[in-house]
Design an enzyme around this catalytic site. Structure first.
Site, PDB file in Angstrom:
ATOM      1  CG  HIS A  84      -0.164  -0.050   2.524  1.00  0.00           C
ATOM      2  ND1 HIS A  84       0.526   1.033   3.047  1.00  0.00           N
ATOM      3  CD2 HIS A  84       0.064  -1.078   3.377  1.00  0.00           C
ATOM      4  CE1 HIS A  84       1.110   0.679   4.168  1.00  0.00           C
ATOM      5  NE2 HIS A  84       0.868  -0.606   4.398  1.00  0.00           N
ATOM      6  CG  ASP A 119       5.622  -3.602   6.190  1.00  0.00           C
ATOM      7  OD1 ASP A 119       4.634  -4.294   6.498  1.00  0.00           O
ATOM      8  OD2 ASP A 119       6.127  -2.777   6.983  1.00  0.00           O
TER       9      ASP A 119
END
Length: 453
Positions: free
Chosen positions: A72, A354
């Site tokens: 994102h 992540d």
């Protein structure tokens, strides 16, 4: 687990004035890490147009499929530093405010319609774009939206305009879209798709919900994966405890905000400080003093040193192999179906975090890659050899850089071949068989249950 890779560079130790060749001393300290530079890379502030290597191949090769895994875009922190004022950042979308994008206004109008989209599970109840005048925790910012509008535009120019991956009359069956249940991942996916698709049509958007951040779907039961993750977390803790400089910084920051050191550490201050840093907002102050750049640098430097040790100790690598096998297996199965002539799901988008991208990079053997920045993208391209149509090859790209031959399964092939990509079967064999060799196993199920010797 917050892990940030760094790429160590070694000097070769040669002195042109000396006749005697000086061998590099492998025990010398690696060069100093620049935490401020690394933080700027992580922020990924949209400025100059990006150069990328996506879509490059000899003219007789045909692009037949693209699978994209994104992190994102820029978000508001997930943690707050106790007793400090939260960073004052506006999460409404204002096209006249920087950073912006030529299509931001049209995106905003389009997102407010969207009733015809098919959204799995809880996705339908999530907002399609960020809209709070003071960002909520973890909310995508305007910067985050712009980062993915840019990603979509860049991929469209290459894959749609140049390679005609999707026709103008594309259908929902040609896409596979999947996101975790966070508004920031759904909104990032929509921003990328808005500028990527030949014509953004809500009726053709079928967004699947993935409850797991490692996208393990129905194959999440893996006791040994959890074992290696716990071992890796112990390693992280041990390194942190040994870092006296880091401890002093935490003590100093805790005094400034007036809380116990342990409570400050638990609030993961780097997550909040990175938001101040990326948005060029002054670090927080109290009556006792201010958190400053020196505090930030020490914590950031420790993250980078932690990654350096992570590469050496290999515990995270073992975790990564087991964590990412279900996602990589799904990727490989889809590539095989398309290589056999199936025309469905030629463009795939996974919108993730992540903690999704980092283990995939590690499992593939990409030791030199930086920790996934905001709006990072990992792309798998499938190509057909026009001279031998039954032969298929893959390219893997990370933030526009070709990393195909940094992968563990294609390093050796590169030395022997003139082809600028990797045979699909190399990737298939890696995912179906070679990933388990280090566990002395032949299957994911067995590797997930086999205790280390």
């Amino acid at each position: 687990v917050h892990l940030i890779p760094v790429n160590p560079i070694r000097e070769d130790g040669l002195n042109p004035k000396s006749r005697k060749r000086i061998m590099p001393d492998l025990l010398t300290e690696p060069p100093a890490i620049d935490p401020v530079y690394e933080a700027h890379v992580y922020c990924n502030i949209p400025t100059i147009a990006e150069r990328s290597m996506e879509g490059h191949a000899p003219h007789y090769f045909k692009l037949v499929s693209v699978q994209v895994l994104i992190r994102h875009g820029d978000r508001y922190p997930l943690y707050a530093i106790p007793k400090t004022k939260r960073p004052d950042i506006d999460c409404t979308l204002v096209p006249s405010r920087k950073p912006s994008h030529p299509q931001l206004e049209a995106f905003l109008k389009h997102m407010s319609k969207g009733s015809a989209a098919q959204m799995d599970g809880t996705l339908g109840s999530l907002p399609r774009y960020p809209s709070h005048s003071l960002c909520e925790m973890g909310e995508l910012t305007q910067t985050g939206v712009v980062q993915h509008l840019r990603n979509g535009q860049l991929l469209r120019e290459i894959y749609i305009n140049k390679h005609k991956l999707l026709p103008s009359d594309w259908t929902a069956k040609q896409l596979y879209l999947e996101t975790t249940g966070k508004s920031r991942t759904l909104q990032s996916a929509l921003a990328l798709l808005y500028t990527f698709l030949p014509d953004f049509d809500w009726k053709k958007i079928n967004m699947r919900h993935q409850w797991s951040t490692i996208f393990c779907s129905g194959s999440c039961d893996c006791p040994m994966r959890n074992h290696y993750l716990e071992e890796e977390q112990r390693r992280q803790y041990s390194l942190r405890v040994k870092n006296n400089n880091l401890e002093k910084i935490y003590v100093d920051m805790a005094k400034i905000v007036g809380i116990p050191t342990r409570q400050l550490r638990a609030s993961n201050p780097i997550d909040s400080l990175l938001c101040y840093f990326c948005h060029n907002v002054s670090f927080p102050c109290t009556n006792t003093g201010c958190i400053g750049m020196e505090h930030f640098k020490v914590i950031k430097r420790h993250q980078l040193e932690d990654e350096r040790e992570r590469q050496e100790k290999k515990l995270y690598f073992l975790y990564a192999l087991l964590a990412t096998h279900p996602l990589l297996n799904q990727t490989v199965n889809r590539l095989q179906r398309i290589a056999e002539g199936k025309k469905e799901e030629v463009f795939v988008l996974y919108s993730a975090h992540d903690v999704t991208l980092s283990p995939v990079l590690s499992a593939l053997g990409i030791t030199e890659a930086r920790f996934p920045r905001f709006a990072a993208r990992l792309v798998f391209e499938l190509w057909q050899d026009g001279k031998r149509p039954k032969e298929h090859f893959i390219r893997i790209l990370y933030n526009g850089a070709d990393i195909t031959f940094q992968t563990s399964f294609c390093k050796d092939y590169y030395k022997r071949s003139s082809k600028p990509m990797c045979p699909l079967e190399k990737f298939v064999n890696f995912v179906k068989r070679d990933m388990f060799l280090v566990f002395n196993s032949t299957s994911y199920y067995d590797a997930c249950r086999r205790r280390p010797l």
